[in-house]
Design an enzyme around this catalytic site. Structure first.
Site, short mmCIF file in Angstrom:
data_model
loop_
_atom_site.label_atom_id
_atom_site.label_comp_id
_atom_site.label_asym_id
_atom_site.label_seq_id
_atom_site.Cartn_x
_atom_site.Cartn_y
_atom_site.Cartn_z
N SER A 188 0.75 -1.17 0.03
CA SER A 188 0.05 0.05 0.02
C SER A 188 0.77 1.28 -0.04
CB SER A 188 -1.04 -0.21 1.19
OG SER A 188 -0.26 -0.34 2.37
N HIS A 216 -5.42 -3.44 -2.92
CA HIS A 216 -5.05 -2.34 -4.17
C HIS A 216 -5.26 -3.10 -5.34
CE1 HIS A 216 -4.12 0.92 -1.16
NE2 HIS A 216 -3.67 -0.01 -0.42
N LYS A 248 -11.57 0.77 -2.03
CA LYS A 248 -10.46 1.32 -2.82
C LYS A 248 -11.15 1.31 -4.14
CE LYS A 248 -7.40 0.86 0.64
NZ LYS A 248 -6.97 0.19 1.59
C1 LIG Z 1 -6.69 -0.24 2.81
C2 LIG Z 1 -6.06 -1.40 3.38
C3 LIG Z 1 -6.76 -2.22 4.38
C4 LIG Z 1 -7.83 -1.62 5.25
O1 LIG Z 1 -9.03 -1.88 4.79
P1 LIG Z 1 -10.29 -0.82 5.08
O2 LIG Z 1 -11.45 -1.60 4.53
O3 LIG Z 1 -9.90 0.73 4.66
O4 LIG Z 1 -10.29 -1.05 6.71
C5 LIG Z 1 -6.42 -3.45 4.53
N1 LIG Z 1 -5.24 -3.95 3.79
C6 LIG Z 1 -4.69 -3.33 3.00
C7 LIG Z 1 -3.58 -3.77 2.34
C8 LIG Z 1 -4.95 -1.92 2.74
O5 LIG Z 1 -4.41 -1.07 1.76
#
Ligand SMILES: *Cc1c(COP(=O)(O)O)cnc(C)c1O
Length: 401
Positions: A188, A216, A248
């Site tokens: 991320s 992602h 995302k």
């Molecule tokens: C954004 C993200 C999360 C968290 O997800 P949310 O639904 O925003 O809590 C978990 N793992 C990764 C790799 C992320 O980028």
């Protein structure tokens, strides 16, 4: 000393330290604009730090689905999944996701953070070992630390270290204990992809279980946007636990875990962040179904995103700026210390570009950066404004050197 005095002192000290190390963060107040053009503190910005990679968060069909879902099922689910919170629309979303991922079953979580905490906790026991890539998302690391298993981090994508870690565990493990290898699919903060085929081989060799969080990658990468696991051609046997999130590319909120019947049946019983929390809003589930349908059909969104990524990378590298490798929508412009990252982020802000400076503790000391994210709905003009500003950044850095 009274407890409140001790507490107050503790809080003030931590905040002062954050300030003095240029690490203090603030929430930005955003007012509505048009899609990726947003008003922050009364000024119009083009957003280059959103994770809305396909531009679905404002899509009229997704918005209409949210309203329809709310009218039919209510805004809130009213209870946890195992009580009366699980609506038909949740079930439909699960089935459609399972089909999309090519996996037996899917279950929903309210956030990705909760999915990761719940899954790692439920799957591991005190004798187990959880192996993390050092750059795994905080929710995965927290999941490991909160579990009773031992957690270890191997240096970023360092397969040799992981192999040694698993080898050492092999020599002392009981016949009942297990190693769980956990990795982001697309990292991320760095935007690179995990070496999934090699990780799967290594896991197989050491009788370990591989868990991938593709927050992602799902929607953006791989065939029909099925993510990096599908892109690597890996099966459910090779990657038994796959996590995806809706915040995302889907442009909504929430998360899912997919795997075989046994896994999902077990997690439904034992994942505490599933059992002891209110089920995801059914309206959101309906909106997410529409997002899924759109992202499956509209291949042009991924094609447009890739086109923007390529143009961004080519020009930025030509300017002599340092980018980490990778063709994901997360692009890391490396700047070194936290103060430089903040200064460059300020320069971009003055040009009406919203880009976040990522500093420790999110990334290691000396690896502060701008995390630039691209979206299929950025216009050519948006990208050009960013590239023009980066040309100024390159000059600014040269002058300083
Ligand atoms: C954004 C993200 C999360 C968290 O997800 P949310 O639904 O925003 O809590 C978990 N793992 C990764 C790799 C992320 O980028």
């Amino acid at each position: 000393m009274p407890g409140v005095t001790i507490l107050g002192e503790r809080l003030r000290q931590s905040l002062t330290e954050r300030h003095s190390r240029h690490l203090y963060r603030q929430t930005l107040l955003r007012d509505p604009g048009c899609g990726l053009e947003q008003v922050i503190d009364g000024r119009l910005f083009v957003n280059f730090c959103s994770n809305d990679y396909l531009g679905l968060s404002h899509h009229p069909d997704v918005v209409a689905a949210l309203i329809r879902g709310a009218k039919e099922y209510g805004v809130g689910s009213g209870a946890s999944h195992l009580v009366t919170g699980h609506c038909r629309v949740h079930e439909q979303l699960c089935e459609e996701l399972a089909d999309f991922c090519g996996r037996d079953r899917v279950m929903l979580f309210s956030t990705g953070y909760m999915a990761n905490i719940g899954v790692i906790n439920a799957l591991t026991r005190p004798d187990d070992l959880v192996c993390h890539d050092a750059l795994n998302h905080a929710s995965l690391l927290d999941g490991g630390w909160l579990s009773r298993a031992e957690s270890k981090r191997y240096p970023h994508v360092d397969l040799e270290s992981l192999s040694n870690m698993l080898g050492n565990f092999d020599r002392r493990r009981t016949t009942e204990s297990m190693a769980l290898v956990v990795t982001d699919g697309v990292f991320s903060m760095d935007g690179d992809c995990a070496p999934l085929a090699d990780l799967a081989d290594l896991a197989l060799h050491h009788d370990a279980v591989l868990m991938v969080d593709d927050a992602h990658g799902i929607g953006c990468l791989g065939p029909q946007g099925r993510g990096v696991v599908a892109d690597a051609g890996l099966t459910q046997q090779q990657v038994p636990v796959l996590v995806g999130t809706f915040g995302k590319a889907f442009g909504t909120a929430g998360a899912f875990v997919s795997g075989d019947d046994l896994l999902i049946d077990y997690l439904t019983q034992f994942a505490r962040t599933y059992v002891f929390t209110t089920a995801m809003s059914p309206a959101l589930a309906e909106a997410t179904r529409t997002s899924l349908a759109l992202l499956r059909q509209e291949h042009w969104r991924r094609a447009r995103l890739q086109e923007l990524i390529e143009r961004f990378r080519t020009t930025t590298l030509m300017l002599g700026l340092k980018l980490l490798p990778g063709n994901s929508p997360v692009q890391a412009l490396m700047l070194g210390d936290a103060a430089t990252a903040q200064a460059v982020s300020q320069l971009l802000k003055q040009r009406g570009l919203q880009v976040s400076a990522i500093r420790p503790p999110t990334v290691p000391v000396g690896q502060s950066r701008l995390r630039i994210t691209l979206s299929a709905v950025h216009s050519d003009e948006h990208l050009q404004r960013l590239l023009d500003a980066l040309a100024e950044v390159a000059e600014y850095l040269q002058d300083r050197a």
